[in-house]
Design a protein around this motif. Structure first.
Motif, short mmCIF file in Angstrom:
data_model
loop_
_atom_site.label_atom_id
_atom_site.label_comp_id
_atom_site.label_asym_id
_atom_site.label_seq_id
_atom_site.Cartn_x
_atom_site.Cartn_y
_atom_site.Cartn_z
N ALA A 25 14.63 -69.49 39.56
CA ALA A 25 14.44 -70.82 38.98
C ALA A 25 14.58 -71.87 40.07
O ALA A 25 15.31 -71.68 41.05
N ASN B 204 13.41 -68.59 30.75
CA ASN B 204 14.76 -69.16 30.74
C ASN B 204 15.67 -68.49 29.70
O ASN B 204 16.67 -69.07 29.28
N THR C 278 17.56 -65.32 39.09
CA THR C 278 17.00 -66.31 38.16
C THR C 278 15.58 -66.72 38.53
O THR C 278 14.76 -66.96 37.66
N LEU D 10 14.77 -74.26 35.82
CA LEU D 10 13.87 -73.63 34.87
C LEU D 10 13.00 -72.60 35.59
O LEU D 10 12.58 -72.81 36.73
N GLN D 11 12.76 -71.51 34.92
CA GLN D 11 11.81 -70.53 35.43
C GLN D 11 10.38 -71.00 35.17
O GLN D 11 10.13 -71.86 34.32
N SER E 176 20.27 -67.60 25.46
CA SER E 176 19.37 -68.74 25.58
C SER E 176 20.18 -70.02 25.78
O SER E 176 21.39 -70.04 25.57
N ARG F 164 21.37 -73.13 31.58
CA ARG F 164 20.71 -73.77 32.72
C ARG F 164 20.78 -72.84 33.93
O ARG F 164 21.86 -72.46 34.37
N LEU F 165 19.63 -72.50 34.43
CA LEU F 165 19.56 -71.54 35.55
C LEU F 165 19.65 -72.30 36.87
O LEU F 165 18.70 -72.36 37.65
#
Length: 594
Positions: free
Chosen positions: A264, A180, A262, A462-463, A230, A233-234
């Protein structure tokens, strides 16, 4: 007439699209004008500051040159003054000697005259006027302080704004998203004092229209040739990045935009599936109990027939939302995105004064709306409980495995790889594996959540974390067996004095009757039908959309449920008979819950 209406609709669609394009264009112009004003003020202030520095430098240099001239003048002046004083003294002594010599000519006495003449001769020999230099020790020449700033003046006339720095090039091989965090690296520009400006934005399209230029977010003043983004939010398919170099007065052109996928998993909670007593936002659900019945469709039973007075779900004209909404004691809500293919990851955090929370995955089409998570073959879950005592358990197919509850997780990470059949539950704060399922999923899955007291907050976009590979099982092949512990049979019945915090039955969140709390156990199988007094917390049948028959209500069991385990016959199961015998004792639990 219909053809004309259709043509008019197409015109309306075209006009709507064009109007939106013009609105985006006008918004882009507004952003550009605002940016132009801010940038003009910025460069003007920098110019004034630079001119002030230039004037200050000239003043400092002028003061230094003036000081050198003054110092040289004062030194020469002191030497000439000293020579002047010495000359005055010599002149005074010479004049006095001259007067004395003139007076000696009037002496008639020979002896006296010879004596005076001798004295005069000695004084002349020792007189300072004959030893002093009659040339100035220093000259008036100050030509070594001559200046010629013609070259500097010519240089001042050539003052101009700095040229824009060259375009940096993004290093595609070193730009990626991991854990992320967006990592970006680019080439250096050959200009002293240059800094970099990194811009990024989210996008769901492979080609972003030019009117979206105002959506960029900026990180300025970067002195290195790399940066990390950082806390982002993906929740989009792509993150787009670009970079440019800046010097003190000009900014260069942007590099080519780079799209980073992403990968994600982003979803929201589907309010159409939520239990009526759950207050659902996009990424949170809170249990808010109602005074009346849990589900308006579940009415009181007819006193004469003993059957539900509510019409069949198929025969009623209710909306799709009520057919999909969980009911009874299954305080459940599903996610709105399906899971298939590769790995997916999300995190769940219990909130408020929570008592029982379950998180997992389920087959959306095969999960009955009266069945709780883990009570049927259609769902897998991790259950956390703080009711009376702490407990953690993994559940599937009406079976449960108790886990270590000494370290109650405050944030649970869920990893699901549909293709490999992996389902992992992790304690995110301690980076430890709580439990894992290894199975073979036959349908697409959806995230599923159950809340009793308190609530849950779901973090998506999230990844898959990089540490997941270290937690994946490598030896055990995929299996569909439930997570029962060795030598652990199906769980025992719940005694009347036990609360919902314990885990003695198949599911601490089930309801054996209309007044029983979510911590009790309805029996060996929620898919069975104990009789006309069964409460709404049990499974009414294979599908809430099916017709259980003209005399059956949603509280009865029309037959086997593909989403649950039919289990043994309640008539021949002594444990089921025990539940019937202790039915009156449920009033004790009703009083505790009230």
């Amino acid at each position: 007439m219909d053809a004309q209406k259709e043509a008019l609709r197409r015109i309306i669609i075209t006009l709507t699209s064009k109007n939106q394009e013009l609105r985006d264009f006008l918004q882009s112009l507004d952003w550009t004008r605002t940016g132009l004003k801010e940038e003009s003020c910025h460069v003007m202030s920098e110019l004034e500051a630079e001119l002030e520095l230039l004037n200050s430098t000239l003043e400092e240099k002028g003061a230094e040159l003036r000081s050198a001239i003054i110092q040289s003048h004062e030194q020469k002046e002191a030497e000439l003054q000293a020579q002047h004083w010495a000359g005055q003294r010599a002149l005074s002594a010479s004049e006095e000697l001259l007067t004395f010599a003139n007076s000696a000519l009037d002496i008639n006495d020979n002896t006296h005259f010879l004596q005076v003449a001798k004295e005069i001769k000695e004084r002349v020999t020792m007189a300072s006027s004959f030893r002093i230099s009659t040339r100035p020790v220093v000259s008036e020449n100050m030509s070594h302080f001559a200046v010629d700033f013609s070259a500097e003046r010519a240089g001042l006339h050539t003052l101009n704004f700095l040229p824009a720095p060259p375009v940096p090039i993004l290093d595609v091989s070193r730009c990626f998203i991991r854990d992320n965090i967006v990592f970006v690296q680019w080439s250096s520009v050959d200009q002293s004092g240059a800094t970099y400006e990194l811009q990024f934005r989210k996008s769901d399209q492979e080609t972003t229209p030019p009117s979206a230029d105002a959506c960029w977010e900026k990180i300025q003043g970067i002195r290195d040739t790399h940066s990390a983004i950082s806390g982002l939010r993906l929740d989009s398919r792509f993150v787009e990045v670009r970079v440019r170099a800046r010097n003190k007065a000009a900014a260069g052109e942007f590099s080519e935009m780079l799209q980073l996928e992403t990968k994600a998993f982003h979803f929201s909670l589907d309010s159409l599936t939520a239990h009526p007593e759950l207050s659902v936002q996009s990424h949170s659900a809170t249990w808010r109990p109602k005074v009346k019945e849990h589900d308006p469709r579940i009415k009181s039973r007819d006193k004469t027939s003993g059957r539900s007075a509510t019409p069949s779900p198929v025969k009623s004209s209710s909306s799709r939302a009520w057919r999909e909404r969980f009911a009874g004691e299954s305080y459940t809500v599903l996610g709105d995105q399906e899971i298939s293919g590769g790995g997916h990851y999300w995190e769940v955090r219990p909130t408020g004064d929570w008592k029982a929370v379950s998180v997992g995955v389920a087959y959306r089409g095969a999960l009955s709306r009266f069945v709780q998570l883990g009570k049927s073959p259609a769902s897998w879950s991790l259950s956390l409980s703080q009711w009376l005592q702490s407990s953690v358990s993994a559940k599937h197919n009406n079976r449960s495995k108790s886990l270590d509850s000494s370290r109650m997780p405050q944030r649970v990470g869920v990893y699901c790889h549909h293709g490999n059949g992996d389902l992992l539950f992790m304690d995110v704060d301690q980076t430890r594996l709580i439990h894992s399922f290894r199975t073979k999923f036959s349908q697409s899955l959806v995230p599923a959540f159950t809340v009793w007291f308190g609530g849950v907050a779901v973090e998506t976009g999230l990844q898959v974390p990089s540490f997941i590979d270290q937690l994946l099982p490598v030896s055990a092949p995929p299996t569909s067996a439930p997570p029962t512990a060795p030598n652990t049979p199906e769980e025992e019945d719940l005694s009347p004095d036990r609360g919902p915090g314990s885990d003695p039955g198949p599911d601490p969140g089930s309801d054996p009757g209309p007044d029983r709390g979510p911590g009790s156990d309805p029996g060996p199988d929620p898919g069975s039908d104990p009789g006309p007094d069964r409460g709404p917390g049990l499974d009414p049948g294979p599908d809430p959309g099916s017709d259980p028959g003209p005399d059956r209500g949603p509280g009865s069991d029309p037959g086997p449920d593909p989403g649950s385990d039919p289990g043994p016959d309640p008539g021949s199961d002594p444990r089921a008979q025990t539940r019937v015998l202790t039915r009156a004792q449920t009033q004790v639990l009703t009083g505790v819950r009230a």
